[in-house]
Scaffold this motif. Structure first.
Motif, PDB file in Angstrom:
ATOM      1  N   MET A  63      35.592  43.761  38.032  1.00 14.16           N
ATOM      2  CA  MET A  63      36.760  44.480  39.253  1.00 14.16           C
ATOM      3  C   MET A  63      37.677  43.602  40.116  1.00 14.16           C
ATOM      4  SD  MET A  63      35.917  46.149  43.492  1.00 14.16           S
ATOM      5  CE  MET A  63      36.136  46.927  44.297  1.00 14.16           C
ATOM      6  N   PHE A  64      38.762  43.661  39.751  1.00 14.64           N
ATOM      7  CA  PHE A  64      39.977  42.545  39.691  1.00 14.64           C
ATOM      8  C   PHE A  64      40.981  43.070  41.137  1.00 14.64           C
ATOM      9  CE2 PHE A  64      39.094  42.219  35.749  1.00 14.64           C
ATOM     10  CZ  PHE A  64      39.465  40.819  35.266  1.00 14.64           C
ATOM     11  N   PRO A  65      40.432  42.255  42.252  1.00 14.68           N
ATOM     12  CA  PRO A  65      41.088  42.689  43.613  1.00 14.68           C
ATOM     13  C   PRO A  65      42.618  42.038  43.722  1.00 14.68           C
ATOM     14  CG  PRO A  65      39.740  41.442  44.466  1.00 14.68           C
ATOM     15  CD  PRO A  65      39.731  41.430  42.621  1.00 14.68           C
ATOM     16  N   PHE A  66      42.782  41.680  42.064  1.00 16.84           N
ATOM     17  CA  PHE A  66      44.406  40.853  42.441  1.00 16.84           C
ATOM     18  C   PHE A  66      44.970  39.976  43.271  1.00 16.84           C
ATOM     19  CE2 PHE A  66      44.414  45.248  39.933  1.00 16.84           C
ATOM     20  CZ  PHE A  66      44.610  44.705  39.140  1.00 16.84           C
ATOM     21  N   SER A  67      43.444  39.345  43.727  1.00 21.31           N
ATOM     22  CA  SER A  67      43.617  38.532  45.346  1.00 21.31           C
ATOM     23  C   SER A  67      42.994  37.145  45.255  1.00 21.31           C
ATOM     24  CB  SER A  67      43.714  39.753  46.925  1.00 21.31           C
ATOM     25  OG  SER A  67      43.727  38.405  47.471  1.00 21.31           O
ATOM     26  N   PRO A  68      43.073  36.188  45.424  1.00 24.02           N
ATOM     27  CA  PRO A  68      42.217  35.050  45.514  1.00 24.02           C
ATOM     28  C   PRO A  68      41.652  35.208  47.247  1.00 24.02           C
ATOM     29  CG  PRO A  68      44.387  34.332  44.505  1.00 24.02           C
ATOM     30  CD  PRO A  68      44.833  35.501  44.394  1.00 24.02           C
ATOM     31  N   LYS A  85      39.038  32.843  40.419  1.00 25.97           N
ATOM     32  CA  LYS A  85      40.109  33.104  41.819  1.00 25.97           C
ATOM     33  C   LYS A  85      40.442  34.441  42.125  1.00 25.97           C
ATOM     34  CE  LYS A  85      44.416  31.950  40.972  1.00 25.97           C
ATOM     35  NZ  LYS A  85      45.044  30.933  40.336  1.00 25.97           N
ATOM     36  N   GLY A  86      40.357  35.405  41.719  1.00 23.94           N
ATOM     37  CA  GLY A  86      40.847  37.435  41.431  1.00 23.94           C
ATOM     38  C   GLY A  86      40.110  37.916  40.382  1.00 23.94           C
ATOM     39  N   THR A  87      38.469  37.785  40.253  1.00 20.76           N
ATOM     40  CA  THR A  87      37.674  38.919  39.678  1.00 20.76           C
ATOM     41  C   THR A  87      36.364  38.367  40.370  1.00 20.76           C
ATOM     42  OG1 THR A  87      39.315  37.921  37.120  1.00 20.76           O
ATOM     43  CG2 THR A  87      37.119  39.503  37.673  1.00 20.76           C
ATOM     44  N   ILE A  88      35.691  39.377  40.123  1.00 16.29           N
ATOM     45  CA  ILE A  88      34.019  39.791  40.336  1.00 16.29           C
ATOM     46  C   ILE A  88      33.482  40.361  39.262  1.00 16.29           C
ATOM     47  CG2 ILE A  88      32.608  40.839  42.239  1.00 16.29           C
ATOM     48  CD1 ILE A  88      34.810  41.231  44.049  1.00 16.29           C
ATOM     49  N   ARG A  89      32.191  39.634  38.604  1.00 12.31           N
ATOM     50  CA  ARG A  89      31.933  39.921  37.606  1.00 12.31           C
ATOM     51  C   ARG A  89      30.653  40.280  38.205  1.00 12.31           C
ATOM     52  NH1 ARG A  89      33.889  35.999  37.041  1.00 12.31           N
ATOM     53  NH2 ARG A  89      35.846  35.028  35.008  1.00 12.31           N
ATOM     54  N   PHE A  90      30.120  41.758  37.375  1.00  9.63           N
ATOM     55  CA  PHE A  90      28.541  41.912  37.054  1.00  9.63           C
ATOM     56  C   PHE A  90      28.268  43.197  36.366  1.00  9.63           C
ATOM     57  CE2 PHE A  90      32.340  44.765  39.290  1.00  9.63           C
ATOM     58  CZ  PHE A  90      31.842  46.094  38.714  1.00  9.63           C
TER      59      PHE A  90
END
Length: 117
Positions: A63-68, A85-90
């Motif tokens: 999921m990339f919220p495009f925001s650190p 920095k800009g990614t949450i991996r699951f």
């Protein structure tokens, strides 16, 4: 359908189910979000800005919220997940908790609104 729906349709059933759930929740929380491309990936956009991108790779979902700043804001609640920095991996097996998905989307929407107002 749009770019994100088209992309999700290419995934296997389990990955598609998890990422479609996030997309549906994002569109519930940000009803004016539209589908488009951001940084080369299919994403939802709010007011012309990248809201959230969703990607499946061979090893994980992202999921990339495009925001650190947004990732940092939820990092303490994501022990055991891989963050950058800009990614949450699951994964399908260890999907993101619904309350975290909501926070990420709402924080990113607020960040976009603040920048444009």
């Amino acid at each position: 359908m749009g770019e994100l729906d088209d992309y999700l349709a290419t995934l296997d059933e389990a990955e598609r189910a998890v990422l479609t759930g996030i997309r549906q929740r994002a569109q519930e929380l940000v009803p004016d979000a539209d589908q488009g491309m951001s940084y080369g990936m299919a994403a939802l956009r709010h007011r012309g800005r990248s809201l959230v991108g969703l990607v499946a790779t061979r090893n994980h979902l992202s999921m990339f919220p495009f925001s650190p700043a947004v990732v940092s804001a939820v990092a303490d609640d994501l022990e055991g997940y891989s963050l950058s920095k800009g990614t949450i991996r699951f994964s399908v097996e260890k999907a993101l908790p619904a309350n975290i998905v909501d926070r990420v989307i709402l924080l990113r929407r607020a960040e976009i609104d603040a920048a444009l107002d």
